[in-house]
Scaffold this active site. Structure first.
Site, PDB file in Angstrom:
ATOM      1  N   ARG C 105      36.031  53.285  76.935  1.00  0.00           N
ATOM      2  CA  ARG C 105      36.186  53.242  78.458  1.00  0.00           C
ATOM      3  C   ARG C 105      37.531  53.749  78.724  1.00  0.00           C
ATOM      4  O   ARG C 105      38.666  53.130  77.965  1.00  0.00           O
ATOM      5  CB  ARG C 105      35.575  52.182  78.854  1.00  0.00           C
ATOM      6  CG  ARG C 105      36.258  51.298  78.657  1.00  0.00           C
ATOM      7  CD  ARG C 105      34.901  50.170  79.930  1.00  0.00           C
ATOM      8  NE  ARG C 105      35.427  48.384  79.673  1.00  0.00           N
ATOM      9  CZ  ARG C 105      35.317  47.787  80.574  1.00  0.00           C
ATOM     10  NH1 ARG C 105      33.957  48.000  81.262  1.00  0.00           N
ATOM     11  NH2 ARG C 105      35.359  46.513  80.602  1.00  0.00           N
ATOM     12  N   GLU C 144      37.511  48.668  87.767  1.00  0.00           N
ATOM     13  CA  GLU C 144      38.536  47.735  86.883  1.00  0.00           C
ATOM     14  C   GLU C 144      39.792  47.891  86.607  1.00  0.00           C
ATOM     15  O   GLU C 144      40.076  48.562  85.441  1.00  0.00           O
ATOM     16  CB  GLU C 144      38.182  46.638  85.932  1.00  0.00           C
ATOM     17  CG  GLU C 144      37.075  45.777  85.915  1.00  0.00           C
ATOM     18  CD  GLU C 144      36.390  44.715  84.791  1.00  0.00           C
ATOM     19  OE1 GLU C 144      36.664  45.314  83.641  1.00  0.00           O
ATOM     20  OE2 GLU C 144      35.960  44.029  84.701  1.00  0.00           O
ATOM     21  N   GLU C 315      32.067  40.834  90.102  1.00  0.00           N
ATOM     22  CA  GLU C 315      31.369  40.253  88.851  1.00  0.00           C
ATOM     23  C   GLU C 315      31.070  39.298  88.463  1.00  0.00           C
ATOM     24  O   GLU C 315      32.795  38.941  88.482  1.00  0.00           O
ATOM     25  CB  GLU C 315      31.475  40.972  87.777  1.00  0.00           C
ATOM     26  CG  GLU C 315      31.708  42.954  88.099  1.00  0.00           C
ATOM     27  CD  GLU C 315      32.490  43.878  86.334  1.00  0.00           C
ATOM     28  OE1 GLU C 315      32.792  42.675  85.716  1.00  0.00           O
ATOM     29  OE2 GLU C 315      32.006  45.159  86.686  1.00  0.00           O
ATOM     30  N   TRP C 323      34.464  39.173  75.455  1.00  0.00           N
ATOM     31  CA  TRP C 323      35.244  39.775  74.352  1.00  0.00           C
ATOM     32  C   TRP C 323      36.343  38.692  74.592  1.00  0.00           C
ATOM     33  O   TRP C 323      37.320  38.961  73.955  1.00  0.00           O
ATOM     34  CB  TRP C 323      35.522  40.165  76.228  1.00  0.00           C
ATOM     35  CG  TRP C 323      35.338  40.207  77.103  1.00  0.00           C
ATOM     36  CD1 TRP C 323      34.581  40.696  78.389  1.00  0.00           C
ATOM     37  CD2 TRP C 323      35.882  39.291  77.474  1.00  0.00           C
ATOM     38  NE1 TRP C 323      34.056  39.907  79.065  1.00  0.00           N
ATOM     39  CE2 TRP C 323      34.896  38.965  79.387  1.00  0.00           C
ATOM     40  CE3 TRP C 323      37.647  38.999  77.434  1.00  0.00           C
ATOM     41  CZ2 TRP C 323      35.948  38.113  79.906  1.00  0.00           C
ATOM     42  CZ3 TRP C 323      38.369  37.643  78.663  1.00  0.00           C
ATOM     43  CH2 TRP C 323      37.579  37.744  79.302  1.00  0.00           C
TER      44      TRP C 323
END
Ligand SMILES: [Zn+2]
Ligand SMILES: [Zn+2]
Ligand SMILES: [Zn+2]
Lengths: 652, 652, 652
Positions: C105, C144, C315, C323
């Site tokens: 991404r 983000e 979030e 992660w």
């Protein structure tokens, strides 16, 4: 089969008038097999099509005259410089996108079909030229597939091959998008020719993308090997085709490659591999002159499984090597011990690398049986001793079948590298810890592939951390009547690298009524004691919901070991003490016979003999086992690096 | 010669109306030499061919009016941006294949012949423009050759140059293949134009390939320097041509480069170099405000050897620098101490870097003699004190010849980087340990190049780890009547980086009857004590077979120090205690006079004076030496950072 | 405003017939806001121009039917694969010159104007399609910004954009050469089109060159956001446009980006961020299941400042993530605690990430409120509890204004990364240490941007390490009547990254009569005690010349804290004890009220309520504060992960 010694020899490195004296001395040592040829392409074909096989045939003549059998290695790991002129795109590309050039070895891309044809061409030419030579005793394909990180290449050839492979696997792009979960971040492809390799991305690729690339790369190694195997078997169906694999190397699926091999061999460098390993510093220091005591054995057992029961050591460390960060002198006697241990685990041949230390080029600091000045190095005498002892003990047959088996799966290794979820979690370290805990008690172990269809005949089978079930294995589990130990992460994914809809460990509830709800992964310095003493949970811990019996739980009350009948599930990785406790518990439950081995001593049974080796740095005293009828080599008093061979009362 | 102070000055950084005041203050401090020009190309030639030398001539006029002598630096380390438009391929390429762009400095490739011509052009233009200026006192070529890893480039220009160089060296490709041992892995070339640089390979290149590339790269630095030297000497045969080398920098052979230099200077940054070094943490911490006590001295002695006996400090650290990981403030007095120590070791000039701290660009946090606001920084006053003390003591002459010499060889540094065989084995650390062990006793040392033809006049010569003999050195050894110490690895290779047929140390048996059979290299935390106490073998240990006398052996009974007459061979690297013990032993055997120095204090004799410097962080009391007639500067009570100068009773 | 809960939901990941049940359960939990859409581009436009918005409108219909409000995220962080075919040069390039490809991404370059137009196009299409949907409650732009190191790109597009930006900033190349100090190493440019990006140089770029590149890159993020903001506000002026920023992320100036935002939100992952941080090992271990106690609060306060007083958590970590290097299970109750703490600091919405754990793709090990098998995970119940407690306490309003403020400046972060001068000196760690020292006493803090024009209303303002003054801030300082604490390095540069001519801290002498003469930076393990006990100077120490009062000096007599009236200057970085001592001293001087908080407990006041949270791993007992009238949630006895809410006697 009677085990034998071998040696690796490079006639092209020495004046032709040295060959006869070399061969005579090999025969005097008691060597039977001589591997040649695998780095000689530039001497066999100095310019394209200019074939010069005469000299190597003369070398085979000389060796044959001294009763030596030749293992001929195809030279495809070291194509000559002109080959790169002919196929500039045959060079592999690293994960950073840099072409890896000529000037060392293994400078080719497994995906490059043009080079694959060149490899077939030289293999066919050599098969024709030396295939009927009377000294020929076998073939080696290439050399150490994958060494120096060469399984993976990020080249245009690899990209093209990967697309074709994916299309064959998935049929439609929609199926691939579904399998990889590409909807997740709009990663959906419209066509196969849009797919790229999983390197140089912004962050990590989808795990299924990464896993499929590894599967693809592994398949290319297998395909490369098959080309040579088919040619060599067509020429001489009677001779074994062998490849020399490596230790601690898992980038391709060795079972798959070995589908076109008759024997699996491996190159055993106990000191170099320990020095370069991630073993703790104290292990590295304590065993720096011997090697880690279970490391060789594990690989012997693994490669016996890979080789359909047939295993060789193609290269055995004889003294200090050149390529580790530190290169210690082995303890006197280790070159003998390593050979004996390999034979104990079923090796047919142990071949020392190399005959004479080469004074030039990359490996000039790598010991041989001879020094560069042709005087004997210590291993020369140790090899001669082994040859004499083999005759004396008349050991033969095969490694005895173990009562314990461990499933080792290459794809699980890749899966947990792709998704460690806990920094430093290592699938193979986890498997080897289970292996060592059994072996500490003198229990003989077999390694099984994940495509094993039945566990019949074993008392205990361990599946330490298998990422995904396949049908064969599910059936083997369902049908097994012995004790089964499933480790953490087992069955936690589908073959498409997704969490199974029933959650891990994804077995029918009549086999195991348990679900892994979530994972707790922490710094391995932070252990959680288990209740009742005897070890701690470490690194990896699963929160499970279960109706099975909880046999061990940790200080927080999380179940650690649960059991449903004889099926046990371990919901955490443990420290050494916990792993040992669990294996001890299983051994007791299954009533598997054990030995009381002194620290540093290990054993293995081969066809009526139990071979003991002492990896300790001091002497050790054996406890005679009930099934032994006495020692045929050595005594109960084992010096450091000692070998003792007991005769069993009845054949195993 | 009367030593003098200097300073580095950048008139282009300051308004022209500041120059006169700056020059007046320099003269007041007692400075004699001012280095200018080396970063000024964009001001001297703002666009191609638009020469603007007038301003720098005016700056020289101003400096000259105040009695200052100018050292003019050619600006070739910082070509202007337009140069890269003109020669886009002049940029070097790093080992990862990435072009290193414009925007800092040293953005050129030594192999690029087009840029070499540009360097010649600007040098000739400057020689013509300022060569007869009355203030001119010398030249500096370029600036810090090799800084920021610029000796090696992996560019097309370097590849082309390397091929030409190899053809000149070997004549035929067969000779090269033989020399490099290319048969080893089918690495044989058919033609010189197939040879590539030894980067981005699958694994390591043949060591001879790597070594030849380093030799080639070193030769390009020498060739680059020669172009400028020839022009400058042609213009002014009377003026010295100097280059400013660096500390701890060994990527090219400084002896070779200095073949076209009159004086070797170096840039001494004791604190920055210590902070960035691989010295142990306790040394870094203890000496963070002083510098490692033997580091400066070693380089002074080395560069005196490189400079045919003539040595300057072109850049002397004056306060905190900007480029180390930590940049401590020096102990008050260190800017004085460092200058005195350099003079003690023979420096003709010590030139502080820089006059005024620049408030802009990369080095804005690097101290000068002046602060950015033109007020004096601490070193300003210390420099003035040194100038006054030089006048007071009237020190002159040259560094006294030592009774001990150590051979330092750049190719050995490269060889043991290419083939460490033990992680972290460092040739130069090994040499400096021997140097420090002698110097601890107040013994003056000379450094010798490996092309030295005779050791006559020395009591002891040490050759700590020379990779390969040459004829001159073999003769020097054979003819030497003093004590000789050969270190481990000495003579262990041929010039083609192969093991000599007679094995290391490869000397005639009438000189030394010994052979190195194999190497035992281990983690340096695992030491092996030597028998009789006093140190331990560490990191590197050779198994030797010898008929020489064993003077020291280790706990395993391996010979450590052997002697045949006055020739001693050390078969291991030792910890600090063992190195000291061996040097003490040799000093005693050779009866070399020593001093009893307090901890932290060091000394050196220059023409009738012994200069003491105190690197300790506390006070120290000197023991007057028998050959001294009293102190002309300071006393026996030395404060931290103190300097004491004793007059010798007789000229040394 | 009444705070509310939210959740992140991906209807495209689940069968459409699951949506209604999902929405119903969300409503049952008490969730009000649902973020959707931001990763769905490949489902919204599977091939160029083939728009499929129907399904997402149906999803909004379903959510709306259950009373849920939708925050619609523009999908520009994950353009589909076909976009890269259309704009092959839209991919960013890393600092090593490698293109970062498709397959994860954020695969776009902020400088690429073609992609910026595509982002505008899809934003406009979505605004038109869903802008008037009755369920719509707000917008999120992209996702983000900067994640995975995507703020900086070294592409041709970035180079072109940078040149244009520089020309706009400086007008003439001469002005740029002057501003950057390019005369220093002949780095002067003739034209803007010669300027390159500051990567892949021989050594470091001029700091002003590097800083300008960072400013340029930051401006591109702001410009990218503005494009979307303008479209979304034009469509629905009444709805908030929000971006979800991250923790510990400083590569662009968030104040600048937020000029086109109505609300700043951030994505709070307390455990993942701690595991990946550079906090000391003991902090990582002690708080691994809770998060560092001041880390969340600092970011809440920071983003409240960034968001013009409006802050959301877009979030919120609900359980283990996937992660980090280690991914521990949170302490039971933390998903509740984190939400309460965010509300205490003014959050309007806390939105958990994500509704259901996805069993596929990159984040399959990331917990959700539901497990992959749709059963509730622990956070499901904790979220429901929070919703109930919000109703029960009827908390509303805004975070109370603090009596203490801290200036946080992104450019200072960049400046001290460019020029640390002491390895490991971290601007943000330094700021957070000051923040934590205040907060330990229950002092509420506001964060201020460096463009703040007045400090009126605060008792204490700290400017911990601001690299350069601007006019607004100078005036704010001059006009301030409260206590001011300036940290080391403050005012040590001009906006062009040069040392100011008056030297740091560069304030008029009537404000502060002090000059920083030089810096002493050392290994942080080497601390210098301050006199009078209570801490030590560490890492960074300035040698100042001052006529101000010396309040604290170190053992060497260097001034550490000086004061001129209420303006205090701290000339060093301190260890934790020294930082605390200085903040304690200031609090006492300014007479700011404090609380006596148990270890591990923190507090914040929001509109008449004081919320206490217990980050400790054990229970704690609160000391009731004088301004409280009793507890409306919880009691003085706080368990681990406990939350207690006190009602204040008078509104704050
Ligand atoms: Zn059981
Ligand atoms: Zn002697
Ligand atoms: Zn005060």
């Amino acid at each position: 089969m009677t085990p034998a010694l071998g040696v690796c020899y490079y006639p092209e490195h020495w004046p032709e008038d040295w060959w006869d004296r070399d061969a005579a001395r090999m025969a005097e040592v008691g060597i039977k097999f001589v591997r040649i040829g695998e780095f000689a392409w530039s001497k066999l074909e100095p310019t394209p099509g200019d074939l010069r096989f005469d000299w190597i045939i003369r070398a085979m003549d000389v060796l044959g005259r001294h009763g030596l059998k030749v293992v001929f290695g195809t030279p495809t790991a070291t194509p000559p410089r002109w080959m790169v002129d002919k196929h500039p795109d045959m060079l592999a590309v690293d994960a950073n996108g840099r072409k890896k050039g000529f000037g060392s070895r293994r400078h080719y891309d497994f995906s490059h079909l043009g080079y694959r044809e060149e490899a077939a061409r030289i293999t066919q030419l050599l098969a024709d030229a030396v295939g009927n030579h009377p000294a020929l005793g076998g073939w080696q394909t290439d050399n150490e597939y994958g060494c120096h990180g060469t399984t993976y290449s990020y080249s245009p050839a690899a990209e093209a091959g990967f697309r074709t492979w994916l299309e064959a696997r998935y049929g439609t792009i929609a199926a691939l998008n579904e399998a990889w979960g590409n909807v997740f971040w709009s990663m959906e492809y419209n066509r196969f020719d849009q797919i790229e390799l999983p390197n140089l991305l912004v962050c990590e690729a989808a795990p299924a993308h990464d896993l499929d690339f590894r599967r693809y790369a592994s398949d290319q190694v297998a395909a490369f090997n098959k080309v040579q195997y088919d040619i060599l078997k067509a020429k001489r169906p009677d001779l074994p085709v062998i490849h020399n694999f490596m230790g601690r190397y898992t980038e391709f699926d060795h079972y798959d490659v070995a589908e076109t091999l008759d024997v699996a061999s491996w190159d055993a460098y106990p000191l170099g591999h320990l020095a370069m390993s991630d073993e703790p510093e104290d292990v590295k220091h304590h065993y720096m002159r011997q090697g880690e005591p279970d490391y060789q054995a594990f690989h012997h057992d693994l490669y016996r499984a890979v080789g359909h029961g047939r295993m060789w050591i193609m290269e055995q460390q004889p003294g200090p090597v050149n390529w580790a960060n530190f290169n210690p002198d082995p303890l006197p006697g280790m070159a003998r011990l390593w050979a004996w241990e390999a034979f104990a685990h079923g090796a047919e041949v142990v071949s020392y690398f190399r005959w004479r230390q080469a004074p030039f080029a990359q490996e000039q600091m790598h010991a041989g049986l001879l020094r560069p000045d042709s005087e004997p190095a210590p291993a020369y005498h140790e090899a001669a001793q082994v040859a004499q002892e083999l005759r004396q003990t008349a050991i033969a047959g095969k490694a005895a079948k173990g009562r314990v088996a461990i499933v080792f799966d290459y794809q699980s290794e890749w899966a947990w590298q792709i998704q460690p979820q806990a920094k430093g979690f290592s699938h193979s370290a986890h498997v080897r810890a289970v292996y060592a805990a059994f072996r500490k008690h003198g229990v003989d172990i077999d390694i099984l592939s994940p495509s094993t269809k039945s566990f019949a005949g074993y008392d205990i089978v361990a599946i330490p951390a298998l990422f995904a079930w396949n049908d064969a294995l599910r059936e083997a589990i369902a049908d097994f009547e012995g004790h089964l130990l499933l480790g953490p992460r087992s069955g936690s994914k589908t073959q498409n690298f997704a969490i199974p809809s029933a959650l891990a460990p994804d077995l029918p509830s009549n086999l195991l009524d348990a679900k892994v709800l979530r994972i707790d992964s922490v710094d391995p310095t932070l252990e959680v004691e288990v209740r009742g003493g005897g070890g701690a949970v470490r690194h990896w811990r699963e929160r499970i919901e279960t109706r099975a019996e909880v046999e061990i739980e940790d200080a927080d009350g999380w179940p650690v070991l649960i059991a449903q009948g004889k099926l046990h599930y371990l919901a955490a990785s443990g420290n050494k003490a916990l792993t040992q406790r669990i294996i001890d518990y299983l051994i007791a439950e299954a009533d598997v016979p054990t030995l009381l081995l002194p620290a540093g001593v290990r054993s293995r049974v081969r066809d009526g003999f139990r071979i003991y080796v002492n990896y300790g740095s001091g002497a050790a005293t054996l406890n005679p086992a009930a099934d032994e009828s006495g020692y045929v080599l050595g005594t109960a008093e084992m010096p450091a690096a000692g070998v003792t061979v007991a005769k069993l009362a009845k054949a195993s």
